[in-house]
Scaffold this motif. Structure first.
Motif, PDB file in Angstrom:
ATOM      1  N   PHE A   6      30.138  30.125 -17.753  1.00 18.85           N
ATOM      2  CA  PHE A   6      29.598  31.320 -18.413  1.00 18.85           C
ATOM      3  C   PHE A   6      29.607  32.514 -17.453  1.00 18.85           C
ATOM      4  N   HIS A   7      29.085  32.315 -16.244  1.00 15.44           N
ATOM      5  CA  HIS A   7      29.026  33.442 -15.309  1.00 15.44           C
ATOM      6  C   HIS A   7      30.427  33.856 -14.837  1.00 15.44           C
ATOM      7  N   MET A  20      23.055  26.813 -26.126  1.00 15.05           N
ATOM      8  CA  MET A  20      22.877  28.215 -25.733  1.00 15.05           C
ATOM      9  C   MET A  20      23.901  29.116 -26.433  1.00 15.05           C
ATOM     10  N   ILE A  21      25.117  28.618 -26.644  1.00 18.03           N
ATOM     11  CA  ILE A  21      26.135  29.465 -27.260  1.00 18.03           C
ATOM     12  C   ILE A  21      25.884  29.591 -28.754  1.00 18.03           C
ATOM     13  N   THR A  22      25.875  30.844 -29.248  1.00 12.94           N
ATOM     14  CA  THR A  22      25.671  31.074 -30.666  1.00 12.94           C
ATOM     15  C   THR A  22      26.988  30.900 -31.399  1.00 12.94           C
ATOM     16  N   SER A  74      19.443  42.188 -23.522  1.00 15.01           N
ATOM     17  CA  SER A  74      20.573  41.282 -23.300  1.00 15.01           C
ATOM     18  C   SER A  74      20.706  40.918 -21.821  1.00 15.01           C
ATOM     19  N   TYR A  75      20.744  39.605 -21.555  1.00  7.24           N
ATOM     20  CA  TYR A  75      20.943  39.130 -20.181  1.00  7.24           C
ATOM     21  C   TYR A  75      22.309  39.575 -19.648  1.00  7.24           C
ATOM     22  N   VAL A  76      23.324  39.473 -20.521  1.00 11.72           N
ATOM     23  CA  VAL A  76      24.678  39.849 -20.092  1.00 11.72           C
ATOM     24  C   VAL A  76      24.730  41.335 -19.754  1.00 11.72           C
ATOM     25  N   LYS A 135      25.557  35.357  -8.880  1.00  7.96           N
ATOM     26  CA  LYS A 135      25.261  34.326  -9.880  1.00  7.96           C
ATOM     27  C   LYS A 135      26.379  33.272  -9.919  1.00  7.96           C
ATOM     28  N   GLU A 171      25.833  31.099  -6.929  1.00  2.63           N
ATOM     29  CA  GLU A 171      24.631  30.271  -7.120  1.00  2.63           C
ATOM     30  C   GLU A 171      24.935  29.107  -8.076  1.00  2.63           C
ATOM     31  N   ARG A 198      28.419  43.020 -25.439  1.00  3.67           N
ATOM     32  CA  ARG A 198      27.209  43.210 -24.620  1.00  3.67           C
ATOM     33  C   ARG A 198      27.395  44.268 -23.526  1.00  3.67           C
ATOM     34  N   ASP A 222      26.888  26.752 -17.021  1.00  6.50           N
ATOM     35  CA  ASP A 222      26.373  27.985 -16.389  1.00  6.50           C
ATOM     36  C   ASP A 222      27.450  28.635 -15.518  1.00  6.50           C
TER      37      ASP A 222
HETATM   38  N1  LIG Z   1      26.083  31.119 -22.582  1.00  2.41           N
HETATM   39  C1  LIG Z   1      25.189  31.864 -22.188  1.00  2.41           C
HETATM   40  C2  LIG Z   1      24.384  31.525 -21.052  1.00  2.41           C
HETATM   41  N2  LIG Z   1      24.398  30.471 -20.217  1.00  2.41           N
HETATM   42  C3  LIG Z   1      23.425  30.696 -19.311  1.00  2.41           C
HETATM   43  N3  LIG Z   1      22.781  31.858 -19.571  1.00  2.41           N
HETATM   44  C4  LIG Z   1      21.670  32.475 -18.847  1.00  2.41           C
HETATM   45  O1  LIG Z   1      22.031  32.523 -17.490  1.00  2.41           O
HETATM   46  C5  LIG Z   1      20.854  32.520 -16.719  1.00  2.41           C
HETATM   47  C6  LIG Z   1      21.063  31.488 -15.634  1.00  2.41           C
HETATM   48  O2  LIG Z   1      20.357  31.886 -14.575  1.00  2.41           O
HETATM   49  P1  LIG Z   1      19.408  30.889 -13.810  1.00  2.41           P
HETATM   50  O3  LIG Z   1      19.563  29.485 -14.287  1.00  2.41           O
HETATM   51  O4  LIG Z   1      19.650  31.130 -12.370  1.00  2.41           O
HETATM   52  O5  LIG Z   1      17.997  31.392 -14.307  1.00  2.41           O
HETATM   53  P2  LIG Z   1      17.203  32.656 -13.851  1.00  2.41           P
HETATM   54  O6  LIG Z   1      16.383  32.262 -12.688  1.00  2.41           O
HETATM   55  O7  LIG Z   1      16.472  33.081 -15.098  1.00  2.41           O
HETATM   56  O8  LIG Z   1      18.292  33.791 -13.444  1.00  2.41           O
HETATM   57  P3  LIG Z   1      18.090  35.007 -12.409  1.00  2.41           P
HETATM   58  O9  LIG Z   1      16.786  35.699 -12.740  1.00  2.41           O
HETATM   59  O10 LIG Z   1      18.143  34.435 -11.033  1.00  2.41           O
HETATM   60  O11 LIG Z   1      19.271  35.919 -12.659  1.00  2.41           O
HETATM   61  C7  LIG Z   1      19.685  32.163 -17.632  1.00  2.41           C
HETATM   62  O12 LIG Z   1      18.962  33.330 -17.928  1.00  2.41           O
HETATM   63  C8  LIG Z   1      20.393  31.656 -18.864  1.00  2.41           C
HETATM   64  O13 LIG Z   1      19.668  31.904 -20.068  1.00  2.41           O
HETATM   65  C9  LIG Z   1      23.365  32.417 -20.639  1.00  2.41           C
HETATM   66  N4  LIG Z   1      23.113  33.585 -21.283  1.00  2.41           N
HETATM   67  C10 LIG Z   1      23.882  33.908 -22.353  1.00  2.41           C
HETATM   68  N5  LIG Z   1      24.911  33.090 -22.812  1.00  2.41           N
HETATM   69  C11 LIG Z   1      25.767  33.524 -23.958  1.00  2.41           C
HETATM   70  O14 LIG Z   1      25.850  34.932 -23.927  1.00  2.41           O
HETATM   71  C12 LIG Z   1      25.441  35.451 -25.193  1.00  2.41           C
HETATM   72  C13 LIG Z   1      24.792  36.805 -24.983  1.00  2.41           C
HETATM   73  O15 LIG Z   1      23.578  36.652 -24.277  1.00  2.41           O
HETATM   74  P4  LIG Z   1      22.590  37.900 -24.127  1.00  2.41           P
HETATM   75  O16 LIG Z   1      23.323  38.922 -23.381  1.00  2.41           O
HETATM   76  O17 LIG Z   1      21.374  37.408 -23.387  1.00  2.41           O
HETATM   77  O18 LIG Z   1      22.273  38.325 -25.539  1.00  2.41           O
HETATM   78  C14 LIG Z   1      24.506  34.404 -25.777  1.00  2.41           C
HETATM   79  O19 LIG Z   1      24.450  34.461 -27.167  1.00  2.41           O
HETATM   80  C15 LIG Z   1      25.186  33.125 -25.306  1.00  2.41           C
HETATM   81  O20 LIG Z   1      26.280  32.836 -26.175  1.00  2.41           O
END
Ligand SMILES: N=c1c2ncn([C@@H]3O[C@H](COP(=O)(O)OP(=O)(O)OP(=O)(O)O)[C@@H](O)[C@H]3O)c2ncn1[C@@H]1O[C@H](COP(=O)(O)O)[C@@H](O)[C@H]1O
Length: 125
Positions: free
Chosen positions: A88-89, A1-3, A39-41, A55, A58, A31, A85
């Protein structure tokens, strides 16, 4: 997952533990200004601290359950994934509060050679 930066052969570089955390922290800081649609973040920052803490909680529970499974002969990879996870959170939480993972690493470094039992006794008064 980590870029990470990749070589031409596609092998990740700069992936020692501290480097990974530092690279992730840089991405998380970027982000904060990003669109929540892309972006999720960014979406977590936009929803606010309570959502981020939800999160963290959880993922902590999921890590506990995965650890129990692993001890019972289950999948160790699932525990590693849940722990990632959680970390990360936790990093997102620190970033949201403008705190650095380096402060956490420094705190852990300060504790080198300090027995947990001795530290606990020093707090007992
Ligand atoms: N390391 C991570 C990482 N680990 C986990 N996750 C996300 O964390 C979430 C975990 O939540 P869950 O397992 O509960 O899944 P979910 O049901 O989809 O989550 P919710 O809807 O309940 O919030 C998922 O969406 C995962 O994809 C991450 N998302 C991002 N990163 C890093 O953050 C960077 C920036 O991410 P964006 O902001 O998405 O571009 C990425 O390049 C990565 O390096």
């Amino acid at each position: 997952m980590i870029t990470t930066k990749n070589t031409s052969e596609g092998t990740p570089t700069n992936t020692s533990g501290a480097d990974v955390l530092a690279q992730l922290a840089t991405v998380l800081a970027e982000r904060k200004q990003a669109s929540a649609d892309a972006s999720y973040v960014a979406s977590l920052h936009q929803k606010g601290l309570n959502k981020i803490l939800e999160k963290v909680g959880e993922e902590a529970v999921e890590t506990i359950l995965a650890a129990r499974d692993a001890e019972a002969g289950g999948d160790a990879a699932a525990l590693i994934s849940e722990t990632a996870d959680l970390w990360f959170h936790s990093m997102v939480m620190l970033s949201h509060l403008n705190l650095s993972h380096e402060q956490v690493l420094e705190e852990l470094a300060k504790r080198f050679n300090m027995s947990g039992l001795v530290e606990k006794a020093s707090r007992a008064g």
